[in-house]
Design an enzyme around this catalytic site. Structure first.
Site, mmCIF file in Angstrom:
data_model
loop_
_atom_site.group_PDB
_atom_site.id
_atom_site.type_symbol
_atom_site.label_atom_id
_atom_site.label_comp_id
_atom_site.label_asym_id
_atom_site.label_seq_id
_atom_site.Cartn_x
_atom_site.Cartn_y
_atom_site.Cartn_z
ATOM 1 N N CYS A 1 0.864 -1.184 0.000
ATOM 2 C CA CYS A 1 0.000 0.000 0.000
ATOM 3 C C CYS A 1 0.898 1.230 0.000
ATOM 4 O O CYS A 1 2.084 1.136 -0.364
ATOM 5 C CB CYS A 1 -0.975 -0.022 1.182
ATOM 6 S SG CYS A 1 -0.183 -0.017 2.803
ATOM 7 N N ASN B 1 2.267 1.487 4.346
ATOM 8 C CA ASN B 1 2.556 0.216 5.031
ATOM 9 C C ASN B 1 2.278 0.320 6.540
ATOM 10 O O ASN B 1 2.973 -0.280 7.359
ATOM 11 C CB ASN B 1 4.002 -0.252 4.768
ATOM 12 C CG ASN B 1 4.307 -1.682 5.216
ATOM 13 O OD1 ASN B 1 5.407 -1.990 5.643
ATOM 14 N ND2 ASN B 1 3.348 -2.566 5.126
ATOM 15 N N CYS C 1 -1.452 0.769 7.368
ATOM 16 C CA CYS C 1 -2.885 0.453 7.514
ATOM 17 C C CYS C 1 -3.276 -0.781 6.701
ATOM 18 O O CYS C 1 -3.476 -1.871 7.244
ATOM 19 C CB CYS C 1 -3.759 1.641 7.091
ATOM 20 S SG CYS C 1 -3.554 3.102 8.120
ATOM 21 N N ARG C 2 -3.383 -0.624 5.376
ATOM 22 C CA ARG C 2 -3.966 -1.693 4.562
ATOM 23 C C ARG C 2 -3.066 -2.911 4.409
ATOM 24 O O ARG C 2 -3.494 -4.047 4.642
ATOM 25 C CB ARG C 2 -4.349 -1.146 3.177
ATOM 26 C CG ARG C 2 -5.474 -0.129 3.223
ATOM 27 C CD ARG C 2 -5.590 0.637 1.929
ATOM 28 N NE ARG C 2 -4.457 1.540 1.742
ATOM 29 C CZ ARG C 2 -4.234 2.286 0.674
ATOM 30 N NH1 ARG C 2 -5.071 2.197 -0.354
ATOM 31 N NH2 ARG C 2 -3.203 3.089 0.604
ATOM 32 N N SER C 3 -1.813 -2.690 3.965
ATOM 33 C CA SER C 3 -0.984 -3.879 3.670
ATOM 34 C C SER C 3 -0.554 -4.646 4.927
ATOM 35 O O SER C 3 -0.497 -5.885 4.874
ATOM 36 C CB SER C 3 0.205 -3.533 2.773
ATOM 37 O OG SER C 3 1.094 -2.629 3.378
ATOM 38 N N ASP D 1 -8.209 3.775 1.132
ATOM 39 C CA ASP D 1 -7.259 4.228 2.152
ATOM 40 C C ASP D 1 -8.047 4.720 3.369
ATOM 41 O O ASP D 1 -8.807 5.681 3.266
ATOM 42 C CB ASP D 1 -6.441 5.369 1.530
ATOM 43 C CG ASP D 1 -5.414 5.921 2.489
ATOM 44 O OD1 ASP D 1 -5.436 5.544 3.672
ATOM 45 O OD2 ASP D 1 -4.596 6.741 2.045
HETATM 46 P P1 4NP Z 1 -1.796 2.810 4.091
HETATM 47 O O1 4NP Z 1 -2.504 4.147 4.655
HETATM 48 O O2 4NP Z 1 -1.247 3.156 2.730
HETATM 49 O O3 4NP Z 1 -2.919 1.843 4.027
HETATM 50 O O4 4NP Z 1 -0.720 2.429 5.085
HETATM 51 C C1 4NP Z 1 -1.880 5.380 4.736
HETATM 52 C C2 4NP Z 1 -1.002 5.653 5.756
HETATM 53 C C3 4NP Z 1 -0.416 6.902 5.853
HETATM 54 C C4 4NP Z 1 -0.711 7.880 4.915
HETATM 55 C C5 4NP Z 1 -1.575 7.598 3.882
HETATM 56 C C6 4NP Z 1 -2.157 6.350 3.787
HETATM 57 N N1 4NP Z 1 -0.131 9.171 5.034
HETATM 58 O O5 4NP Z 1 -0.471 10.033 4.222
HETATM 59 O O6 4NP Z 1 0.695 9.378 5.918
#
Ligand code: 4NP
Length: 167
Positions: free
Chosen positions: A19, A22, A24-26, A136
């Site tokens: 993602c 790294n 939340c989703r992955s 997201d």
């Molecule tokens: P992820 O979510 O890609 O599922 O880990 C996010 C985590 C942090 C951010 C965006 C999405 N950020 O903008 O910091």
């Protein structure tokens, strides 16, 4: 002579979830898949990991909201954020992107056609949910984290079925 690894042992089929951050989703996908691999008795054949296209959160544990939502369903989200590398494109067998931007970033990293063919979109393995992408959840509320887990539980079943056919 005693050996720890049987002479004819095959390397494990390696799945990488990717993602943006790294956190939340992955990492949640990794935890869902890890439990599925264990539950189905396939730990000797498959392994999974996760990474982010961005290094912004490298070294951090998963977002506490992801950890808590997953824990409610019995998953342990333990991974520490790291950025995906060109070496990952070489060494993993399936690299599964959570959204289209992640997939495009992975395509740009791929060194050749053989690596490109290892890149997939998570939602293409979903059967009971029909999202366009794994959304997201970072800037949203608690509901987003539940939705992500619903999608991940659905798609991980499809991914493992696909991987079993291609291993
Ligand atoms: P992820 O979510 O890609 O599922 O880990 C996010 C985590 C942090 C951010 C965006 C999405 N950020 O903008 O910091």
């Amino acid at each position: 002579m005693m050996r720890n690894t049987p002479v004819n042992a095959q390397p494990k089929f390696a799945l990488l979830f990717v993602c943006l951050g790294n956190i939340c989703r992955s990492p949640s996908a990794e935890a869902v898949m890890q439990r599925l691999i264990q539950k189905t008795g396939l730990s000797e054949r498959f392994l999974c990991d996760s990474a982010g296209t961005s290094a912004a959160h490298a070294g951090e544990p998963a977002d506490i909201r992801s950890q808590r939502a997953a824990a409610q369903r019995g998953y342990h989200v333990t991974s520490i954020s790291r950025q995906v590398t060109k070496d990952d494109l070489r060494s993993f067998d399936m690299i599964i992107a959570m959204d289209d931007a992640n997939q495009q970033a992975l395509y740009r990293m791929a060194a050749n056609e053989q690596e490109r063919t290892k890149i997939f979109r998570f939602v293409d393995f979903c059967q009971s949910t029909h999202p366009g992408e794994v959304p997201d959840p970072y800037y949203g509320g608690a509901k987003g984290f539940e939705e992500v887990l619903d999608i991940l539980e659905d798609g991980c079943n499809g991914i493992l079925a696909h991987a079993k056919l291609h291993r």
